[in-house]
Scaffold this motif. Sequence first.
Motif, PDB file in Angstrom:
ATOM      1  N   LYS A  35       0.832  -1.204   0.000  1.00 26.38           N
ATOM      2  CA  LYS A  35       0.000   0.000   0.000  1.00 26.38           C
ATOM      3  C   LYS A  35       0.868   1.256   0.000  1.00 26.38           C
ATOM      4  O   LYS A  35       0.555   2.244  -0.689  1.00 26.38           O
ATOM      5  CB  LYS A  35      -0.939   0.022   1.205  1.00 26.38           C
ATOM      6  N   SER A  36       1.937   1.220   0.758  1.00 28.25           N
ATOM      7  CA  SER A  36       2.843   2.379   0.778  1.00 28.25           C
ATOM      8  C   SER A  36       3.456   2.585  -0.603  1.00 28.25           C
ATOM      9  O   SER A  36       3.590   3.728  -1.096  1.00 28.25           O
ATOM     10  CB  SER A  36       3.928   2.164   1.831  1.00 28.25           C
ATOM     11  N   ARG A  37       3.856   1.447  -1.206  1.00 28.96           N
ATOM     12  CA  ARG A  37       4.436   1.566  -2.553  1.00 28.96           C
ATOM     13  C   ARG A  37       3.408   2.092  -3.544  1.00 28.96           C
ATOM     14  O   ARG A  37       3.710   2.962  -4.369  1.00 28.96           O
ATOM     15  CB  ARG A  37       4.944   0.179  -2.996  1.00 28.96           C
ATOM     16  N   ASP A  38       2.194   1.565  -3.415  1.00 27.53           N
ATOM     17  CA  ASP A  38       1.137   2.075  -4.323  1.00 27.53           C
ATOM     18  C   ASP A  38       0.855   3.553  -4.061  1.00 27.53           C
ATOM     19  O   ASP A  38       0.656   4.332  -5.010  1.00 27.53           O
ATOM     20  CB  ASP A  38      -0.147   1.257  -4.122  1.00 27.53           C
ATOM     21  N   ALA A  39       0.844   3.935  -2.776  1.00 26.95           N
ATOM     22  CA  ALA A  39       0.598   5.352  -2.461  1.00 26.95           C
ATOM     23  C   ALA A  39       1.715   6.233  -3.004  1.00 26.95           C
ATOM     24  O   ALA A  39       1.483   7.341  -3.532  1.00 26.95           O
ATOM     25  CB  ALA A  39       0.436   5.540  -0.970  1.00 26.95           C
ATOM     26  N   TYR A  40       2.965   5.738  -2.866  1.00 20.86           N
ATOM     27  CA  TYR A  40       4.104   6.501  -3.399  1.00 20.86           C
ATOM     28  C   TYR A  40       3.991   6.651  -4.911  1.00 20.86           C
ATOM     29  O   TYR A  40       4.193   7.748  -5.461  1.00 20.86           O
ATOM     30  CB  TYR A  40       5.398   5.773  -3.011  1.00 20.86           C
ATOM     31  N   ASN A  41       3.686   5.538  -5.577  1.00 24.03           N
ATOM     32  CA  ASN A  41       3.527   5.611  -7.038  1.00 24.03           C
ATOM     33  C   ASN A  41       2.383   6.556  -7.434  1.00 24.03           C
ATOM     34  O   ASN A  41       2.489   7.318  -8.407  1.00 24.03           O
ATOM     35  CB  ASN A  41       3.268   4.219  -7.600  1.00 24.03           C
ATOM     36  N   LEU A  42       1.288   6.473  -6.635  1.00 29.37           N
ATOM     37  CA  LEU A  42       0.158   7.362  -6.924  1.00 29.37           C
ATOM     38  C   LEU A  42       0.546   8.819  -6.744  1.00 29.37           C
ATOM     39  O   LEU A  42       0.204   9.673  -7.572  1.00 29.37           O
ATOM     40  CB  LEU A  42      -1.020   6.975  -6.027  1.00 29.37           C
ATOM     41  N   ARG A  43       1.270   9.076  -5.613  1.00 26.22           N
ATOM     42  CA  ARG A  43       1.691  10.471  -5.403  1.00 26.22           C
ATOM     43  C   ARG A  43       2.643  10.932  -6.496  1.00 26.22           C
ATOM     44  O   ARG A  43       2.576  12.062  -6.983  1.00 26.22           O
ATOM     45  CB  ARG A  43       2.356  10.578  -4.029  1.00 26.22           C
TER      46      ARG A  43
END
Length: 429
Positions: A35-43
């Motif tokens: 989720k953190s990786r996805d959030a980072y990619n999203l940001r």
Amino acid sequence: MAFTTVTTYEKPSEHVALPDWYSRLYELRQTADNKSRDAYNLRHEGRQLRNETDIKGKWDTYHNNVRLEDRVTEVTRWRDVLQQCLNSVDDEIRKLTEEKSTTERTLEYLNSPLSVIAESLAMRDARSGADLVQDEGDIEIKNELGVIEALKQMLTAKCQTAWEQLNRLKEAQFKLQLDLGNKQDAIDIDRQNLEMDKNCSGTSYKPDPLRIPKNCTPYESWLEHSRYNKLLADNEIAASIKLREAMYVVRERAYNDLKAQNDATDYALRLRVYETQRAKNELEWQRKKMAEEMAKVMREIEDLEEAHLNKTDGLKLAETRLENRIFRPGPELVQDEAQIGLADEVLQLRQTRQDLMDKINAAKATYNGLEELLLRMDSDLDNKNHAMMTDLRCIDIRKRLGMSDRAPPPTQTDVNIQLTRMEDEIPKS
């Protein structure tokens, strides 16, 4: 189960085994990392999208502003070109109107020669006798009438053509004014759009901003419309200039033809006056001779009558002598020389009286013929005096033709100024 002294309570649910607990913790850690990786990619993608959309929006706005500026420049250039054409059309309308007014004034000026010609023909028709002749004056006056009628028809046709050309110029003027108004409105709208930005208070969502209006024309059609209006104005201006030049040439030719015909008519009238005056002088001289001859004939008649009277007395004497000798007595009544001589004298006197009477009658007939001829001469002289006075009055009437606006300048300096068209350059005193 072991025995304890403490009472304990446990949930009736099944307890998780320790491996399951470690497994769950690992799963949660993996899920949190994902989720953190996805959030980072999203940001990162969001920041990249924001940057790209901001840059694209700024460049799109910049390019559209440039397009609007170019469009405003193009429309402004066409507006200036069409405005110059409109100014030229307005100036040409003014010049053509003045030229048409000048030509109409020339038509009105031709009414004066027509009235003079009609008056001259009526006056010359008042001649009487043998002087009511179809002479060069009548021919030239009628030629002048034909010239004026032809000039009126030609000038009327030019005025009609000028009126039609004015209508075409006004039509081109209306189209230019309409096109200029539309272009000015378009410039104002585009400039207003240039002044707007995304922070303006007047911006809002529109129902269907991508719609294409029904009367929307392609760019090529717009450009062709502008070129057509300019070409139409240029063509009408060129046609108007050509028409003005033709009207000026026709008007000047009319003045020249009329002046030449006026000179020919005046010359014919003056020549006719001269010929009439010469004939009048000849008749007066002949009348004077005729009067003198009549006086001589009258004196001769008187002398013949006196001679006839003398011969009558002589005849009476001779006949009386013969009658007295008839009464001679007896043998004395003889045919002697005296008797023969008296008889010859009587015959001679009778013949002489007859000859004298014939001569008196012939002299009286000659006198009557001379008197009749003198009366004819007097009538002819009256006719010639009347004809000459008629022609002189015609010449005086025709002087009115030289008192119009087209009269020749009084001095040679004025003639030169008129020929060089320097009236507007010289200050008026």
